[in-house]
Design a protein around this motif. Sequence first.
Motif, PDB file in Angstrom:
ATOM      1  N   MET A 175       0.837  -1.197   0.000  1.00 22.41           N
ATOM      2  CA  MET A 175       0.000   0.000   0.000  1.00 22.41           C
ATOM      3  C   MET A 175       0.881   1.261   0.000  1.00 22.41           C
ATOM      4  O   MET A 175       1.887   1.304   0.688  1.00 22.41           O
ATOM      5  CB  MET A 175      -0.884  -0.012   1.238  1.00 22.41           C
ATOM      6  CG  MET A 175      -2.233   0.602   0.969  1.00 22.41           C
ATOM      7  SD  MET A 175      -3.394   0.230   2.272  1.00 22.41           S
ATOM      8  CE  MET A 175      -3.038   1.497   3.448  1.00 22.41           C
ATOM      9  N   SER A 176       0.508   2.265  -0.766  1.00 19.72           N
ATOM     10  CA  SER A 176       1.353   3.445  -0.786  1.00 19.72           C
ATOM     11  C   SER A 176       0.768   4.512   0.142  1.00 19.72           C
ATOM     12  O   SER A 176      -0.441   4.644   0.276  1.00 19.72           O
ATOM     13  CB  SER A 176       1.477   3.974  -2.209  1.00 19.72           C
ATOM     14  OG  SER A 176       0.373   4.755  -2.517  1.00 19.72           O
ATOM     15  N   ASP A 177       1.627   5.237   0.816  1.00 18.21           N
ATOM     16  CA  ASP A 177       1.182   6.378   1.604  1.00 18.21           C
ATOM     17  C   ASP A 177       2.133   7.531   1.323  1.00 18.21           C
ATOM     18  O   ASP A 177       3.041   7.427   0.501  1.00 18.21           O
ATOM     19  CB  ASP A 177       1.107   6.027   3.101  1.00 18.21           C
ATOM     20  CG  ASP A 177       2.472   5.580   3.613  1.00 18.21           C
ATOM     21  OD1 ASP A 177       3.466   6.246   3.301  1.00 18.21           O
ATOM     22  OD2 ASP A 177       2.519   4.553   4.322  1.00 18.21           O
ATOM     23  N   SER A 178       1.927   8.638   2.016  1.00 16.94           N
ATOM     24  CA  SER A 178       2.710   9.823   1.676  1.00 16.94           C
ATOM     25  C   SER A 178       4.199   9.646   1.972  1.00 16.94           C
ATOM     26  O   SER A 178       5.025  10.417   1.497  1.00 16.94           O
ATOM     27  CB  SER A 178       2.163  11.039   2.419  1.00 16.94           C
ATOM     28  OG  SER A 178       2.167  10.756   3.799  1.00 16.94           O
ATOM     29  N   ASN A 179       4.553   8.629   2.769  1.00 21.23           N
ATOM     30  CA  ASN A 179       5.967   8.408   3.068  1.00 21.23           C
ATOM     31  C   ASN A 179       6.657   7.545   2.016  1.00 21.23           C
ATOM     32  O   ASN A 179       7.880   7.425   2.018  1.00 21.23           O
ATOM     33  CB  ASN A 179       6.134   7.741   4.432  1.00 21.23           C
ATOM     34  CG  ASN A 179       5.676   8.672   5.542  1.00 21.23           C
ATOM     35  OD1 ASN A 179       5.902   9.869   5.447  1.00 21.23           O
ATOM     36  ND2 ASN A 179       5.026   8.127   6.552  1.00 21.23           N
ATOM     37  N   THR A 180       5.856   6.909   1.148  1.00 24.13           N
ATOM     38  CA  THR A 180       6.449   6.052   0.121  1.00 24.13           C
ATOM     39  C   THR A 180       6.954   6.936  -1.016  1.00 24.13           C
ATOM     40  O   THR A 180       6.178   7.725  -1.565  1.00 24.13           O
ATOM     41  CB  THR A 180       5.383   5.074  -0.440  1.00 24.13           C
ATOM     42  OG1 THR A 180       4.746   4.455   0.654  1.00 24.13           O
ATOM     43  CG2 THR A 180       6.009   4.046  -1.354  1.00 24.13           C
ATOM     44  N   PRO A 181       8.255   6.840  -1.375  1.00 28.39           N
ATOM     45  CA  PRO A 181       8.732   7.675  -2.487  1.00 28.39           C
ATOM     46  C   PRO A 181       7.970   7.346  -3.771  1.00 28.39           C
ATOM     47  O   PRO A 181       7.666   6.183  -4.020  1.00 28.39           O
ATOM     48  CB  PRO A 181      10.211   7.290  -2.615  1.00 28.39           C
ATOM     49  CG  PRO A 181      10.524   6.374  -1.501  1.00 28.39           C
ATOM     50  CD  PRO A 181       9.258   5.931  -0.858  1.00 28.39           C
ATOM     51  N   LYS A 182       7.662   8.369  -4.548  1.00 29.02           N
ATOM     52  CA  LYS A 182       6.896   8.151  -5.771  1.00 29.02           C
ATOM     53  C   LYS A 182       7.802   7.516  -6.830  1.00 29.02           C
ATOM     54  O   LYS A 182       8.978   7.837  -6.927  1.00 29.02           O
ATOM     55  CB  LYS A 182       6.358   9.491  -6.264  1.00 29.02           C
ATOM     56  CG  LYS A 182       5.227   9.329  -7.210  1.00 29.02           C
ATOM     57  CD  LYS A 182       4.271  10.506  -7.140  1.00 29.02           C
ATOM     58  CE  LYS A 182       3.284  10.478  -8.283  1.00 29.02           C
ATOM     59  NZ  LYS A 182       2.438   9.300  -8.327  1.00 29.02           N
ATOM     60  N   LYS A 183       7.221   6.593  -7.589  1.00 26.92           N
ATOM     61  CA  LYS A 183       7.961   5.943  -8.672  1.00 26.92           C
ATOM     62  C   LYS A 183       7.307   6.330  -9.997  1.00 26.92           C
ATOM     63  O   LYS A 183       6.086   6.337 -10.108  1.00 26.92           O
ATOM     64  CB  LYS A 183       7.905   4.421  -8.526  1.00 26.92           C
ATOM     65  CG  LYS A 183       8.636   3.913  -7.284  1.00 26.92           C
ATOM     66  CD  LYS A 183      10.121   3.781  -7.574  1.00 26.92           C
ATOM     67  CE  LYS A 183      10.869   3.277  -6.360  1.00 26.92           C
ATOM     68  NZ  LYS A 183      12.214   3.795  -6.252  1.00 26.92           N
ATOM     69  N   TYR A 184       8.125   6.653 -10.958  1.00 24.49           N
ATOM     70  CA  TYR A 184       7.612   7.010 -12.288  1.00 24.49           C
ATOM     71  C   TYR A 184       8.021   5.934 -13.281  1.00 24.49           C
ATOM     72  O   TYR A 184       9.189   5.532 -13.321  1.00 24.49           O
ATOM     73  CB  TYR A 184       8.186   8.360 -12.727  1.00 24.49           C
ATOM     74  CG  TYR A 184       7.780   9.477 -11.799  1.00 24.49           C
ATOM     75  CD1 TYR A 184       6.514  10.054 -11.905  1.00 24.49           C
ATOM     76  CD2 TYR A 184       8.639   9.922 -10.801  1.00 24.49           C
ATOM     77  CE1 TYR A 184       6.126  11.063 -11.041  1.00 24.49           C
ATOM     78  CE2 TYR A 184       8.255  10.930  -9.932  1.00 24.49           C
ATOM     79  CZ  TYR A 184       7.004  11.498 -10.053  1.00 24.49           C
ATOM     80  OH  TYR A 184       6.615  12.488  -9.190  1.00 24.49           O
ATOM     81  N   PHE A 185       7.037   5.507 -14.047  1.00 23.96           N
ATOM     82  CA  PHE A 185       7.300   4.530 -15.105  1.00 23.96           C
ATOM     83  C   PHE A 185       7.593   5.299 -16.388  1.00 23.96           C
ATOM     84  O   PHE A 185       6.860   6.240 -16.730  1.00 23.96           O
ATOM     85  CB  PHE A 185       6.076   3.619 -15.273  1.00 23.96           C
ATOM     86  CG  PHE A 185       6.239   2.591 -16.340  1.00 23.96           C
ATOM     87  CD1 PHE A 185       7.181   1.580 -16.230  1.00 23.96           C
ATOM     88  CD2 PHE A 185       5.425   2.617 -17.478  1.00 23.96           C
ATOM     89  CE1 PHE A 185       7.334   0.621 -17.227  1.00 23.96           C
ATOM     90  CE2 PHE A 185       5.563   1.654 -18.469  1.00 23.96           C
ATOM     91  CZ  PHE A 185       6.516   0.657 -18.340  1.00 23.96           C
ATOM     92  N   HIS A 186       8.656   4.928 -17.071  1.00 24.07           N
ATOM     93  CA  HIS A 186       9.065   5.616 -18.299  1.00 24.07           C
ATOM     94  C   HIS A 186       8.942   4.630 -19.460  1.00 24.07           C
ATOM     95  O   HIS A 186       9.440   3.505 -19.361  1.00 24.07           O
ATOM     96  CB  HIS A 186      10.527   6.054 -18.231  1.00 24.07           C
ATOM     97  CG  HIS A 186      10.834   6.964 -17.083  1.00 24.07           C
ATOM     98  ND1 HIS A 186      11.423   8.195 -17.240  1.00 24.07           N
ATOM     99  CD2 HIS A 186      10.634   6.825 -15.760  1.00 24.07           C
ATOM    100  CE1 HIS A 186      11.562   8.775 -16.059  1.00 24.07           C
ATOM    101  NE2 HIS A 186      11.107   7.956 -15.139  1.00 24.07           N
TER     102      HIS A 186
END
Length: 146
Positions: free
Chosen positions: A1-12
């Motif tokens: 589960m993601s929350d505000s503490n989880t670094p965002k990951k970007y798919f390219h």
Amino acid sequence: MSDSNTPKKYFHLAYISHPSESLTKKSLVELLVKAQQYNIQREISGILIIRDKSIFQLIEGDEVEVRDLYNKIEKDPRHQHPVTVYEGISSMRSIPFLGMGLTLDQSDDHLADEHAFYFNREQALKFTALVTGKVKDLLLEYLDHD
Ligand SMILES: Cc1cc2nc3c(=O)[nH]c(=O)nc-3n(C[C@H](O)[C@H](O)[C@H](O)COP(=O)(O)O)c2cc1C
């Protein structure tokens, strides 16, 4: 589960293809005007470069959103033979704005004065500073720069 503490990951995702006859400069600009709305709503960033009848597009954002968009783009008859050349995940966007930037030949640099999403070659080259690896090489190749 993601929350505000989880670094965002970007798919390219990057692909190359070839424009169909129907993809005129005018129709391309119209297409990209629509694409801004779609991409901004879904927090997708990217750049589309066309050089010598060859298309390079980089799309970045949430993986599900990027794959959904690419499924549509892949089937679009306005270009042919799309081939994925890069897929990867990173903690950063390489293109620092939402929407879809467009860069054509140097002779089209004046379009930068007419469309907010148009970048001339010099402006587009600045984005390569944020990119590494294969995508950087492709961007430089499509921007005709060594
Ligand atoms: C080369 C190329 C790049 C495209 N890039 C985008 C884009 O970044 N965002 C977008 O919304 N549509 C883009 N499109 C248009 C899509 O292929 C498609 O027409 C659009 O998502 C609407 O799809 P729909 O009618 O199935 O909803 C692109 C089309 C082509 C030919």
